[in-house]
Scaffold this motif. Structure first.
Motif, PDB file in Angstrom:
ATOM      1  N   LEU A   7       0.897  -1.256   0.006  1.00 48.44           N
ATOM      2  CA  LEU A   7      -0.098  -0.018  -0.134  1.00 48.44           C
ATOM      3  C   LEU A   7       0.998   1.433   0.012  1.00 48.44           C
ATOM      4  O   LEU A   7       0.593   2.122  -0.803  1.00 48.44           O
ATOM      5  CB  LEU A   7      -0.831  -0.088   1.324  1.00 48.44           C
ATOM      6  N   GLY A   8       2.038   1.268   0.710  1.00 55.73           N
ATOM      7  CA  GLY A   8       2.573   2.460   0.868  1.00 55.73           C
ATOM      8  C   GLY A   8       2.226   3.353   1.904  1.00 55.73           C
ATOM      9  O   GLY A   8       1.413   2.966   2.546  1.00 55.73           O
ATOM     10  N   LYS A   9       2.736   4.719   2.006  1.00 49.07           N
ATOM     11  CA  LYS A   9       2.231   5.690   2.860  1.00 49.07           C
ATOM     12  C   LYS A   9       1.088   6.465   2.489  1.00 49.07           C
ATOM     13  O   LYS A   9       0.759   6.822   1.409  1.00 49.07           O
ATOM     14  CB  LYS A   9       3.149   6.648   3.359  1.00 49.07           C
ATOM     15  N   LEU A  10       0.005   6.581   3.505  1.00 54.32           N
ATOM     16  CA  LEU A  10      -1.209   7.261   3.318  1.00 54.32           C
ATOM     17  C   LEU A  10      -1.121   8.529   4.107  1.00 54.32           C
ATOM     18  O   LEU A  10      -0.677   8.721   5.115  1.00 54.32           O
ATOM     19  CB  LEU A  10      -2.322   6.531   3.638  1.00 54.32           C
ATOM     20  N   THR A  11      -1.744   9.814   3.494  1.00 56.75           N
ATOM     21  CA  THR A  11      -1.864  10.676   4.452  1.00 56.75           C
ATOM     22  C   THR A  11      -3.250  10.528   5.328  1.00 56.75           C
ATOM     23  O   THR A  11      -4.027   9.688   5.063  1.00 56.75           O
ATOM     24  CB  THR A  11      -2.285  12.243   3.474  1.00 56.75           C
ATOM     25  N   VAL A  12      -3.166  11.474   6.374  1.00 57.61           N
ATOM     26  CA  VAL A  12      -4.469  11.377   7.314  1.00 57.61           C
ATOM     27  C   VAL A  12      -5.810  11.431   6.637  1.00 57.61           C
ATOM     28  O   VAL A  12      -6.789  10.649   6.785  1.00 57.61           O
ATOM     29  CB  VAL A  12      -4.376  12.394   8.383  1.00 57.61           C
ATOM     30  N   ARG A  13      -5.591  12.341   5.496  1.00 53.57           N
ATOM     31  CA  ARG A  13      -6.861  12.841   4.715  1.00 53.57           C
ATOM     32  C   ARG A  13      -7.425  11.543   3.977  1.00 53.57           C
ATOM     33  O   ARG A  13      -8.574  11.330   3.688  1.00 53.57           O
ATOM     34  CB  ARG A  13      -6.737  14.148   3.857  1.00 53.57           C
ATOM     35  N   SER A  14      -6.578  11.069   3.144  1.00 57.48           N
ATOM     36  CA  SER A  14      -6.511   9.887   2.385  1.00 57.48           C
ATOM     37  C   SER A  14      -7.090   8.903   3.266  1.00 57.48           C
ATOM     38  O   SER A  14      -7.850   7.853   2.924  1.00 57.48           O
ATOM     39  CB  SER A  14      -5.529   9.495   1.543  1.00 57.48           C
ATOM     40  N   TRP A  15      -6.536   8.421   4.352  1.00 62.11           N
ATOM     41  CA  TRP A  15      -6.837   7.368   5.309  1.00 62.11           C
ATOM     42  C   TRP A  15      -8.381   7.496   5.837  1.00 62.11           C
ATOM     43  O   TRP A  15      -9.148   6.599   5.868  1.00 62.11           O
ATOM     44  CB  TRP A  15      -6.067   7.314   6.656  1.00 62.11           C
ATOM     45  N   VAL A  16      -8.859   8.967   5.971  1.00 61.53           N
ATOM     46  CA  VAL A  16      -9.915   8.926   6.478  1.00 61.53           C
ATOM     47  C   VAL A  16     -11.118   8.813   5.314  1.00 61.53           C
ATOM     48  O   VAL A  16     -12.283   8.361   5.523  1.00 61.53           O
ATOM     49  CB  VAL A  16      -9.988  10.355   7.119  1.00 61.53           C
ATOM     50  N   SER A  17     -10.784   9.144   4.195  1.00 61.89           N
ATOM     51  CA  SER A  17     -11.491   9.022   2.965  1.00 61.89           C
ATOM     52  C   SER A  17     -11.770   7.488   2.453  1.00 61.89           C
ATOM     53  O   SER A  17     -12.542   7.017   1.667  1.00 61.89           O
ATOM     54  CB  SER A  17     -11.183  10.042   1.895  1.00 61.89           C
ATOM     55  N   VAL A  63      -8.855  -0.206  10.192  1.00 61.25           N
ATOM     56  CA  VAL A  63      -7.592  -0.816  11.276  1.00 61.25           C
ATOM     57  C   VAL A  63      -6.556  -1.249  10.595  1.00 61.25           C
ATOM     58  O   VAL A  63      -5.347  -0.988  10.943  1.00 61.25           O
ATOM     59  CB  VAL A  63      -8.527  -1.867  12.096  1.00 61.25           C
ATOM     60  N   LEU A  64      -6.603  -1.908   9.383  1.00 65.48           N
ATOM     61  CA  LEU A  64      -5.633  -2.490   8.665  1.00 65.48           C
ATOM     62  C   LEU A  64      -4.873  -1.585   8.130  1.00 65.48           C
ATOM     63  O   LEU A  64      -3.574  -1.588   7.622  1.00 65.48           O
ATOM     64  CB  LEU A  64      -5.958  -3.628   7.564  1.00 65.48           C
ATOM     65  N   SER A  65      -5.315  -0.290   7.637  1.00 71.92           N
ATOM     66  CA  SER A  65      -4.620   0.712   6.778  1.00 71.92           C
ATOM     67  C   SER A  65      -3.984   1.485   7.797  1.00 71.92           C
ATOM     68  O   SER A  65      -3.226   2.549   7.211  1.00 71.92           O
ATOM     69  CB  SER A  65      -5.306   1.196   5.944  1.00 71.92           C
ATOM     70  N   ALA A  66      -4.340   1.690   9.107  1.00 71.39           N
ATOM     71  CA  ALA A  66      -3.841   2.705  10.085  1.00 71.39           C
ATOM     72  C   ALA A  66      -2.230   2.703  10.061  1.00 71.39           C
ATOM     73  O   ALA A  66      -1.430   3.681  10.449  1.00 71.39           O
ATOM     74  CB  ALA A  66      -4.416   2.431  11.323  1.00 71.39           C
ATOM     75  N   ASN A  67      -1.565   1.559   9.856  1.00 71.15           N
ATOM     76  CA  ASN A  67      -0.033   1.428   9.976  1.00 71.15           C
ATOM     77  C   ASN A  67       0.490   2.007   8.828  1.00 71.15           C
ATOM     78  O   ASN A  67       1.765   2.137   8.687  1.00 71.15           O
ATOM     79  CB  ASN A  67       0.358  -0.074  10.014  1.00 71.15           C
ATOM     80  N   HIS A  68      -0.325   2.447   7.666  1.00 74.99           N
ATOM     81  CA  HIS A  68       0.316   3.018   6.670  1.00 74.99           C
ATOM     82  C   HIS A  68       0.289   4.324   6.569  1.00 74.99           C
ATOM     83  O   HIS A  68       0.565   5.056   5.554  1.00 74.99           O
ATOM     84  CB  HIS A  68      -0.301   2.380   5.561  1.00 74.99           C
ATOM     85  N   VAL A  69      -0.133   5.149   7.936  1.00 75.36           N
ATOM     86  CA  VAL A  69      -0.450   6.623   7.776  1.00 75.36           C
ATOM     87  C   VAL A  69       0.722   7.287   8.262  1.00 75.36           C
ATOM     88  O   VAL A  69       1.509   6.848   9.241  1.00 75.36           O
ATOM     89  CB  VAL A  69      -1.649   7.006   8.574  1.00 75.36           C
ATOM     90  N   ARG A  77      -2.990  10.796  15.916  1.00 74.46           N
ATOM     91  CA  ARG A  77      -3.085   9.615  16.616  1.00 74.46           C
ATOM     92  C   ARG A  77      -4.249   8.982  17.449  1.00 74.46           C
ATOM     93  O   ARG A  77      -4.278   7.884  17.395  1.00 74.46           O
ATOM     94  CB  ARG A  77      -1.712   9.616  17.429  1.00 74.46           C
ATOM     95  N   ARG A  78      -4.935   9.908  18.110  1.00 70.45           N
ATOM     96  CA  ARG A  78      -6.004   9.732  18.938  1.00 70.45           C
ATOM     97  C   ARG A  78      -7.006   9.416  17.599  1.00 70.45           C
ATOM     98  O   ARG A  78      -7.944   8.439  18.006  1.00 70.45           O
ATOM     99  CB  ARG A  78      -6.507  10.927  19.701  1.00 70.45           C
ATOM    100  N   LEU A  79      -7.036   9.744  16.558  1.00 71.68           N
ATOM    101  CA  LEU A  79      -8.063   9.526  15.539  1.00 71.68           C
ATOM    102  C   LEU A  79      -7.803   8.175  15.047  1.00 71.68           C
ATOM    103  O   LEU A  79      -8.875   7.458  14.568  1.00 71.68           O
ATOM    104  CB  LEU A  79      -7.946  10.476  14.319  1.00 71.68           C
ATOM    105  N   ARG A  80      -6.723   7.774  15.262  1.00 69.22           N
ATOM    106  CA  ARG A  80      -6.150   6.247  14.566  1.00 69.22           C
ATOM    107  C   ARG A  80      -7.189   5.275  15.335  1.00 69.22           C
ATOM    108  O   ARG A  80      -7.644   4.248  14.675  1.00 69.22           O
ATOM    109  CB  ARG A  80      -4.847   5.936  14.917  1.00 69.22           C
TER     110      ARG A  80
END
Length: 134
Positions: A7-17, A63-69, A77-80
């Motif tokens: 997957l690579g690294k995600l921004t917080v905005r892309s993780w939320v979307s 949950v599974l993509s949170a490690n890529h953010v 981090r609380r949003l995680r």
């Protein structure tokens, strides 16, 4: 190396979307299947979706993509942990979702295209040196 990130690294905005785009694209796929497979399908009908199934998958995806953010601040981090819990709460609280077929057909392809673009961009941004050490 088997543990190499696809997957690579995600921004917080892309993780939320990410789960929201998944939900909209899944609704679009369900509406398309409804139109194609139901004998008397019309665009003014309502589509019944399983909220526990959709929001459960969305919670698992977060949950599974949170490690890529890239977590930059403490509030992120609380949003995680709170964002996946919100998805689980929606899965437990909602029995089903009703959506017009026309609306699902309108937003589904757009959400699927945005989801694909997000995943392709994240795949390009993955840590290649990590993967080359195998």
């Amino acid at each position: 190396m088997l543990l190499c990130s696809v997957l690579g690294k995600l921004t917080v905005r892309s993780w939320v979307s990410l789960p929201l785009l998944f939900l909209c694209s899944a609704a679009g796929v369900a509406a398309l299947l409804d139109v194609l497979l139901v004998q008397r399908a019309s665009l003014d009908q309502d589509l019944d979706l399983s909220a526990p199934l959709l929001f459960g998958f969305a919670a698992g995806l977060t949950v599974l993509s949170a490690n890529h953010v890239r977590w930059n601040f403490g509030w992120q981090r609380r949003l995680r942990f709170s964002y996946p819990l919100l998805m689980v709460a929606c899965a437990l609280a909602l029995d089903g979702l009703r959506m017009p077929v026309f609306a699902a057909l309108a937003i589904g392809p757009i959400a699927a295209a945005l989801l694909a673009a997000l995943l392709v961009r994240a795949h390009r941004d993955r840590d290649a040196p990590e993967c080359a050490r195998a």
